[in-house]
Motif scaffolding. Structure first.
Motif, PDB file in Angstrom:
ATOM      1  N   THR A 195      -7.672   2.141  -2.525  1.00 54.27           N
ATOM      2  CA  THR A 195      -8.537   1.845  -1.383  1.00 54.27           C
ATOM      3  C   THR A 195      -8.882   3.096  -0.586  1.00 54.27           C
ATOM      4  N   ALA A 196      -8.187   4.197  -0.839  1.00 52.82           N
ATOM      5  CA  ALA A 196      -8.465   5.452  -0.130  1.00 52.82           C
ATOM      6  C   ALA A 196      -9.848   5.965  -0.524  1.00 52.82           C
ATOM      7  N   THR A 197     -10.585   6.437   0.474  1.00 53.99           N
ATOM      8  CA  THR A 197     -11.960   6.871   0.236  1.00 53.99           C
ATOM      9  C   THR A 197     -12.121   8.379   0.151  1.00 53.99           C
ATOM     10  N   ASP A 198     -11.071   9.132   0.508  1.00 49.62           N
ATOM     11  CA  ASP A 198     -11.133  10.593   0.474  1.00 49.62           C
ATOM     12  C   ASP A 198      -9.704  11.135   0.387  1.00 49.62           C
ATOM     13  N   PRO A 199      -9.553  12.428   0.107  1.00 50.76           N
ATOM     14  CA  PRO A 199      -8.201  12.992  -0.030  1.00 50.76           C
ATOM     15  C   PRO A 199      -7.326  12.808   1.208  1.00 50.76           C
ATOM     16  N   GLN A 200      -7.907  12.903   2.390  1.00 48.36           N
ATOM     17  CA  GLN A 200      -7.127  12.749   3.618  1.00 48.36           C
ATOM     18  C   GLN A 200      -6.552  11.337   3.734  1.00 48.36           C
ATOM     19  N   SER A 201      -7.385  10.323   3.512  1.00 45.19           N
ATOM     20  CA  SER A 201      -6.888   8.949   3.619  1.00 45.19           C
ATOM     21  C   SER A 201      -5.925   8.636   2.480  1.00 45.19           C
ATOM     22  N   PHE A 202      -6.153   9.224   1.303  1.00 44.73           N
ATOM     23  CA  PHE A 202      -5.232   9.048   0.184  1.00 44.73           C
ATOM     24  C   PHE A 202      -3.861   9.607   0.563  1.00 44.73           C
ATOM     25  N   ALA A 203      -3.837  10.829   1.118  1.00 47.20           N
ATOM     26  CA  ALA A 203      -2.574  11.461   1.500  1.00 47.20           C
ATOM     27  C   ALA A 203      -1.863  10.654   2.582  1.00 47.20           C
ATOM     28  N   GLU A 204      -2.620  10.131   3.551  1.00 46.40           N
ATOM     29  CA  GLU A 204      -2.021   9.315   4.606  1.00 46.40           C
ATOM     30  C   GLU A 204      -1.373   8.067   4.012  1.00 46.40           C
ATOM     31  N   ARG A 205      -2.051   7.449   3.064  1.00 49.08           N
ATOM     32  CA  ARG A 205      -1.517   6.238   2.430  1.00 49.08           C
ATOM     33  C   ARG A 205      -0.282   6.578   1.595  1.00 49.08           C
ATOM     34  N   VAL A 206      -0.293   7.722   0.918  1.00 49.62           N
ATOM     35  CA  VAL A 206       0.876   8.156   0.138  1.00 49.62           C
ATOM     36  C   VAL A 206       2.077   8.318   1.056  1.00 49.62           C
ATOM     37  N   VAL A 207       1.869   8.929   2.224  1.00 49.82           N
ATOM     38  CA  VAL A 207       2.963   9.113   3.186  1.00 49.82           C
ATOM     39  C   VAL A 207       3.511   7.749   3.615  1.00 49.82           C
ATOM     40  N   GLU A 208       2.615   6.809   3.928  1.00 53.78           N
ATOM     41  CA  GLU A 208       3.055   5.471   4.344  1.00 53.78           C
ATOM     42  C   GLU A 208       3.865   4.786   3.247  1.00 53.78           C
ATOM     43  N   LEU A 209       3.346   4.810   2.036  1.00 56.40           N
ATOM     44  CA  LEU A 209       4.046   4.171   0.918  1.00 56.40           C
ATOM     45  C   LEU A 209       5.363   4.877   0.616  1.00 56.40           C
ATOM     46  N   GLY A 210       5.353   6.187   0.714  1.00 56.63           N
ATOM     47  CA  GLY A 210       6.580   6.944   0.491  1.00 56.63           C
ATOM     48  C   GLY A 210       7.651   6.586   1.505  1.00 56.63           C
ATOM     49  N   GLN A 211       7.258   6.460   2.768  1.00 58.00           N
ATOM     50  CA  GLN A 211       8.216   6.105   3.811  1.00 58.00           C
ATOM     51  C   GLN A 211       8.793   4.718   3.559  1.00 58.00           C
ATOM     52  N   GLU A 212       7.958   3.800   3.094  1.00 60.57           N
ATOM     53  CA  GLU A 212       8.440   2.452   2.781  1.00 60.57           C
ATOM     54  C   GLU A 212       9.504   2.486   1.682  1.00 60.57           C
ATOM     55  N   LYS A 213       9.411   3.483   0.806  1.00 61.68           N
ATOM     56  CA  LYS A 213      10.367   3.612  -0.307  1.00 61.68           C
ATOM     57  C   LYS A 213      11.523   4.555   0.025  1.00 61.68           C
ATOM     58  N   GLY A 214      11.555   5.074   1.271  1.00 60.94           N
ATOM     59  CA  GLY A 214      12.652   5.946   1.679  1.00 60.94           C
ATOM     60  C   GLY A 214      12.410   7.427   1.462  1.00 60.94           C
ATOM     61  N   PHE A 215      11.189   7.811   1.131  1.00 57.98           N
ATOM     62  CA  PHE A 215      10.859   9.224   0.950  1.00 57.98           C
ATOM     63  C   PHE A 215      10.425   9.820   2.286  1.00 57.98           C
TER      64      PHE A 215
END
Length: 71
Positions: free
Chosen positions: A30-50
């Motif tokens: 669903t990310a539309t650009d590298p910035q939003s992709f990176a933000e989503r990666v951070v969110e998902l990573g935090q959910e997994k304990g990263f």
């Protein structure tokens, strides 16, 4: 191990797990650009304990892209 190496290892571990999780892959599509992709990666990573930030994700993405160009 330096902070940069630790971060690289952490982001690599997350991306490795991501490759095995189609649900999270869909969430990232669903990310539309590298910035939003990176933000989503951070969110998902935090959910997994990263623990990494957007800049670290963007750096890892740039390194991966550069490696791909060298092949």
């Amino acid at each position: 191990m330096t902070t940069s190496q630790t971060t690289k290892t952490t982001t690599e571990q997350f991306f490795t797990e991501l490759l095995e999780d189609p649900v999270q892959q869909e969430l990232l599509q669903t990310a539309t650009d590298p910035q939003s992709f990176a933000e989503r990666v951070v969110e998902l990573g935090q959910e997994k304990g990263f623990s990494f930030n957007k800049e670290e994700v963007l750096e890892q993405m740039a390194m991966e892209a550069q490696m791909g160009e060298e092949l």
